[in-house]
Design an enzyme around this catalytic site. Structure first.
Site, PDB file in Angstrom:
ATOM      1  CB  SER A  17      -2.948  48.076 -57.482  1.00 24.65           C
ATOM      2  OG  SER A  17      -1.725  47.364 -57.457  1.00 24.65           O
ATOM      3  CB  SER A 143      14.555  51.779 -62.424  1.00 22.07           C
ATOM      4  OG  SER A 143      15.436  50.697 -62.334  1.00 22.07           O
ATOM      5  CE  LYS A 161      11.986  47.243 -61.376  1.00 20.21           C
ATOM      6  NZ  LYS A 161      10.996  48.151 -61.969  1.00 20.21           N
TER       7      LYS A 161
END
Length: 169
Positions: A17, A143, A161
């Site tokens: 998005s 990441s 992460k």
């Protein structure tokens, strides 16, 4: 990944998005060498439609909450049934709460880990058997520098992460 004599490779991209995910599907939409499944949370689908993204014979837009096992399975099964599986998984979906530890709720931490780490790993587990069977496939996990170096006010995001980086290693 392009096989001139075979079917077009299938790419599944999560978190499309905005940001990197949106940039990736813009490029892939205009590249005739791939079939693409662009995914986003249900609430973000109108934004993709406003960008001109719609279903075609080689491009699909699907709702996907990466934290939802049924959603993940539905999208992967559709790719398998329609196009024979996923050749390239781009795990891009992610969320970031910018907050010091004492202001983070347990629910926010769990949502961040579920989205940034557990969802990505679950999708990998779903697509790997097909990739192994076809002896072909790629997985790209998006990441962050926060996955290598913790950032102030982002301890939970960095932890999620770091986990993804560790799994990739």
């Amino acid at each position: 990944m392009n096989n001139a004599s075979g079917p077009l490779p299938v790419v599944l991209v999560t978190g499309t998005s905005s940001g990197i995910g949106l940039a990736v599907i813009r490029r892939l939409r205009d590249h005739p060498g791939f079939r693409v499944i662009a995914t986003s949370r249900e609430a973000s689908l109108p934004r993709l439609a406003a960008e001109g993204f719609q279903d075609t014979d080689r491009f699909l837009v699907r709702p996907l909450d990466v934290t939802n096992a049924q959603d993940r399975l539905r999208v992967v099964r559709e790719a398998e049934n329609r196009w024979g599986g996923i050749d390239l998984l781009i795990n891009n979906a992610g969320i970031s709460y910018r907050s010091v530890v004492e202001h983070m709720t347990e629910e926010e931490e769990q949502r961040q880990m579920a989205t940034n780490y557990f969802g990505a790993m679950a999708l990998i587990r779903l697509v790997l058997p097909g990739m192994r069977e076809r002896k072909n496939g790629r997985i790209i996990n998006i990441s962050s520098v926060s996955g290598m170096m913790a950032m102030p006010t982002m301890s939970s995001y960095s932890a999620s992460k770091f986990a993804l980086e560790g799994a990739c290693e």
